[in-house]
Design a protein around this motif. Sequence first.
Motif, short mmCIF file in Angstrom:
data_model
loop_
_atom_site.label_atom_id
_atom_site.label_comp_id
_atom_site.label_asym_id
_atom_site.label_seq_id
_atom_site.Cartn_x
_atom_site.Cartn_y
_atom_site.Cartn_z
N GLY A 140 0.81 -1.21 0.00
CA GLY A 140 0.00 0.00 0.00
C GLY A 140 0.84 1.26 0.00
O GLY A 140 2.06 1.22 -0.04
N ALA A 141 0.12 2.37 0.06
CA ALA A 141 0.75 3.69 0.09
C ALA A 141 -0.25 4.67 0.68
O ALA A 141 -1.46 4.40 0.74
CB ALA A 141 1.17 4.12 -1.32
N THR A 142 0.26 5.80 1.13
CA THR A 142 -0.59 6.89 1.57
C THR A 142 -0.37 8.08 0.66
O THR A 142 0.68 8.20 0.01
CB THR A 142 -0.29 7.27 3.03
OG1 THR A 142 1.05 7.78 3.10
CG2 THR A 142 -0.43 6.07 3.94
N CYS A 143 -1.34 8.98 0.62
CA CYS A 143 -1.25 10.10 -0.32
C CYS A 143 -2.15 11.24 0.16
O CYS A 143 -3.21 11.00 0.75
CB CYS A 143 -1.65 9.65 -1.72
SG CYS A 143 -1.46 10.92 -2.98
N LEU A 144 -1.70 12.46 -0.10
CA LEU A 144 -2.49 13.67 0.14
C LEU A 144 -2.45 14.51 -1.13
O LEU A 144 -1.37 14.79 -1.65
CB LEU A 144 -1.94 14.45 1.33
CG LEU A 144 -2.54 15.83 1.59
CD1 LEU A 144 -4.02 15.71 1.93
CD2 LEU A 144 -1.80 16.54 2.71
N TYR A 145 -3.62 14.86 -1.63
CA TYR A 145 -3.71 15.60 -2.89
C TYR A 145 -4.55 16.85 -2.66
O TYR A 145 -5.66 16.79 -2.10
CB TYR A 145 -4.34 14.74 -3.97
CG TYR A 145 -4.38 15.37 -5.34
CD1 TYR A 145 -3.20 15.60 -6.05
CD2 TYR A 145 -5.59 15.72 -5.94
CE1 TYR A 145 -3.23 16.18 -7.33
CE2 TYR A 145 -5.63 16.29 -7.20
CZ TYR A 145 -4.45 16.52 -7.89
OH TYR A 145 -4.47 17.09 -9.14
N ALA A 146 -4.00 18.00 -3.05
CA ALA A 146 -4.69 19.28 -2.85
C ALA A 146 -4.64 20.10 -4.13
O ALA A 146 -3.61 20.09 -4.83
CB ALA A 146 -4.07 20.05 -1.69
#
Length: 926
Positions: free
Chosen positions: A672-678
Motif C-alpha cells: 500500500g501507500a498513503t497520499c495527500l492531494y490538494a
Amino acid sequence: MGVVGDRIGPVRFRDRFLQGESVEGSVRSPILSSWQRSRLLGLSPDQSELPFEQDFDLEGPLLRAAEPVLDRLQAIFAGSQTNISLADGHGMVLARRFGEKSMLRRLAPIQILPGFVFAERFAGTNGIGLTLAERRLCQVYGAEHFAERTQASACTAIPLRDQLSGHIQGVLCLGYPYTDADPALIPVVRKAAEAIERRLMDQSSAREHGLLQAYLDAANLARSGEHGLDGHPVAMADFLQSELEQSDQATLKERATELMSGDRRAAAEVPLSRGRWVTLVSRPVTSAAGVEGVVVEALLPEDSERHAPAPTHPHAPVGPPPAFRPHVAPGPEPASARARGAPPADGPSQGGRVRGLVLVGEPEVGKYAVAARRRLELLAEASNRIGTTLDVSRTAWELAETAVPRLADFVTIDLPAGVLLGEESPHPTTEMHRTVVHGIREDCPFYPVGAQVSLRPTTPHMRCIATGQPVLEQDLKAAFGWIAQDPQHAELLLAHNIHSLITVPLLARGAVLGVASFYRSQDPSPYGDDDRSLAQELAARASLCIDNARRYTREHTLALSLQHSLLPRGLPEQSAVEVAHRYLPAESGVGGDWFDVIPLSGARVALLVGDVVGHGLHAAATMGRLRTAARNFAELELAPDELLTHLDNLMVRLDREEGGDGPDSASTGIVGATCLYAIYDPTSQLCTMARAGHPPPALVRPDGAVSLLDLPAGPPLGLGGLPFESVEIRLPEHSQLVLYTDGLIEDRHRDVDVALDALNRALSHPDRAPEDTCQAVLDAVAPEHPADDIALLVARTNAVPADRIATWELDADPALVSEVRAASVSQLNRWGLEESAFATELLLSELVTNAVRYGTAPIRVRLIHDRNLICEVHDASSSAPRMRQSATTDEGGRGLFLVAQLAQSWGTRYTTGGKVIWAECSLAAA
C-alpha cells in the motif's frame, strides 16, 4: 614452469627482470617478490659466497628428531639425484643426505657441507630462504632461483613447526634436477615434515613425563613423612569429576594454566559455584634430566569448610587460615627442596587439608595455552564488535578497535575509493586510500586518514594482495621491501619502536576490498604464525562485514539515485503558490516518499505528497509509478477524491500483478501507500483536498495561527473498494500550507503528540519564507536518526487580484458572440495587452461559438491575466469537444484546430455544473 635449456619460460622472464623490465603476471607472485627483495638487498646472481657457521649443536632437539626421518628419505630416494637438506629456523643447513653417493664427489662444498646459511638475504631466491620468507611449503624451479649456480635444479621445501607454539624450528628441503620434478613429491615432503614435528612433540612429552615423575616422587616422600608432611593427597581427577561442575572444572584449569605460565611460586583462591572455593598453589619443579617446570596443586579444605564462601577481604573473619590465602613467596625455595619437587613447608600440610595435582608442565606451554585462550576470546569478541553497522568506514574502524591492543599496538586499513562508495574497484592497488589509523597512542607517524597510498610491488601489502594470503614480517629492520616503499617514512616508524608487521588482504567473493596492517611496538617479541592466523581470521570476518556494508552502500546509493531521479528536479513556473521542499532519506534504507507540484488550468496548482510502504529499490520504483500516474490523472483535471480512487485501483493492480494471489507466489512486498492531494485556485482562494491514510496537512494563517486541517482520513491506497472524500477550504492570501510524510513526526523514541507540538512551534512564524520554514521544521521536528524517509512541502498561497479577472455571462445566442469579442478587446487594452488582442479575439470567437452551438446555457466567459493570458468558456453541458481532421469540402470542423494553433495549450475540465474549455496564450510570444 618452462624449460631451462632454451630461451623460454622462467629463463626469459628472469633475463627481462634483471634488465629492469616488468614481468608482473608472467612469474609466480612469491618468486617475483623474492626476486625484487633480492635486488633490493643488492645481491648479484653470480655471487657464490654464503655465510658459513662451524659451531652448531649436533645434538640439538631438531637434529635428534629429524635424523631417523632423513635416513628414511635417503632410502626412499636411493639412486636418484636428490639432495635432502635440514636447515634451522635461520636458514643454516644442519644436515644433508644424498640419494646417490657419487654426488658428494662432484658437487661444490656449498651444496654438500652443513653450516652454510641459505637465508634469502644472503642466497637470494632458493627453497630454504623462500620457505622461511613465505612460511609455507614452496617450490622453486630452474631459473626461478636467483643465483646462477642453481639454475639447473629444482627444490621443494616445507617449514618444520613446534606443534605447541607454532614457531618454525627449521626447514626440510629436497633438491633435484628440474627435469625430475614430480607432483608426487609434495605429499612425501609433507609426511616427512609431519613425522619430524611429531618427534619434536614427543621430546616435549618426555620432558613433561619427567616433571610428572619428579612430582610423584616428591609426593611419595611427603607421604612417608620425610619432610614432616602429614597432609592427605587425593586424586584431583576424582575430585573434579565427583564434586565440581563442568563450568567449575574449566575455571579451575584456566586459572591453573595462568599460574603455570607465571614461572614462579604463587597461590590464588578460585571462587566456584554455590559459594565454594579452592586454593591453587604453583611452584617450580625440576626433573631428574634437569628440565625445569611448574606444578600447580589444589589445596582442598575439609568438607565442613569446603563450602564456606571465599574471603572477599584480607581481614575477613570467614575463610581459610592465613597460610592458605593468596600469596607470592617472598624468596626462592631452598635448592634441595626445589630439586626434588617437594611442596612448600607451609603448604598443604597444615590444618588437615588435602591436596591434589591439577597441572604439571613447562611455563612456556602454559603461556601458549593462555595465549590460545585469549585468541579465542578475541575472536568471540570480534563476532560481536565487527559489523554492527552497514557503513564501510565504520566497519573498518571496528576491526582496528578490536585488534588494538590485544593483537596489535597499531592498525592501519587501506581501502580503494570505489569500495568506500559501494563499488568494486577495477584497480584496487592504485586507488588505495588510508581509511583507518588506530593505535595505543596518536603520535606515531603513519600516513594520515584520507591520504592516497601508492604501493610498490615489493611491499608486504602488495605481496598479500597478489597471493591472497597474509604476509608476516617479523623484523621490519630487515624488511627491505617494506623499507623501499618510503625509506624516510620507514625510519620514522622504526624510531617509534615499530618492529613487526602482519599485512592481511581484505577479500570477499573474489574481490579485493583493501589491506589491513597490524604493527607491534611494545611487546619486544616479533609476531608469529599464530598471530598471523589470528589476524587472518579477524580480517576474514571483517571482510565479509565490509563487503556486506559495501553492497548495502551500493544498493542504498542506487535506490537513492533512483529516488532522486523520480522526484521533481525543479519546481514548475506558476503564480498560485510559493513553494519550498525537502527530501531526507532514511538512514537504514531509501523509502518511497515523494512530492510533486503540478500546474493546472485556470492558474490553479496541485500539491501532492505520498509515501509508499517499504524501503529499497522496489519502494522507489513503485513510488515512480505512482507519481507518474498521479501526474497523468492530474492532467485529466480530476477532482482530488477521483484522483485518489484511480490511484487506489492502480495500487490494487500492481499488488495483484507483482505480488500474486496464490499461496506460493513470491510477494515483492507491495502492501500500500498513503497520499495527500490538494488543488489550490488563486482566483477564488479555495483549496480542495483529499487524503488516503496520510497525515493531515498543517495550515499557518497570516496571523500566525497554526492548525492541523480536519480532513477525512480515507483508507490507504491499495485496499480497494473504499470511498474517498474531498473537502473545500478557503485559504487567506499568504497562508502557508504544510504537507509532509509520517517520517517527520513518527519516531520510536518520541510520542507523536510531542512531535506535533514541536511542528506547531516551528510553524508559528508566518513571516518566514517557505525555504526558511522548511529548514526550521527539519531542525526542530525531524528525528536525529530518521528510520523513515521524510518529504516536506511548504506552499505559501497567493491570490490573483480582482482587477486581473474579467467575466461575462451570456445566453446561448449567436448574436452575442460579437459583443464578447469587443468586450475582451477592450479589457486587453486596459491590461496593456494590445499585441495579444487579435489572437485572443479569434480564439474567444471560436470557443464561444462552439459553446453557443453545442453547449447549454448559462455560458460564462472569463479572462485571467496571470503569467499567461487564460481564456475560459464555461457551459452547463458535459459533452466534450473533439479536434478532428476536416476534409477540404467540409464547411466546419476547423475551430478547435485554430484554437490549438493560436494557444500555447488548451483543454477541457469538468465541473459539477458542466465543463470549462480553456486555452492559454503566451504573453511572451505575443
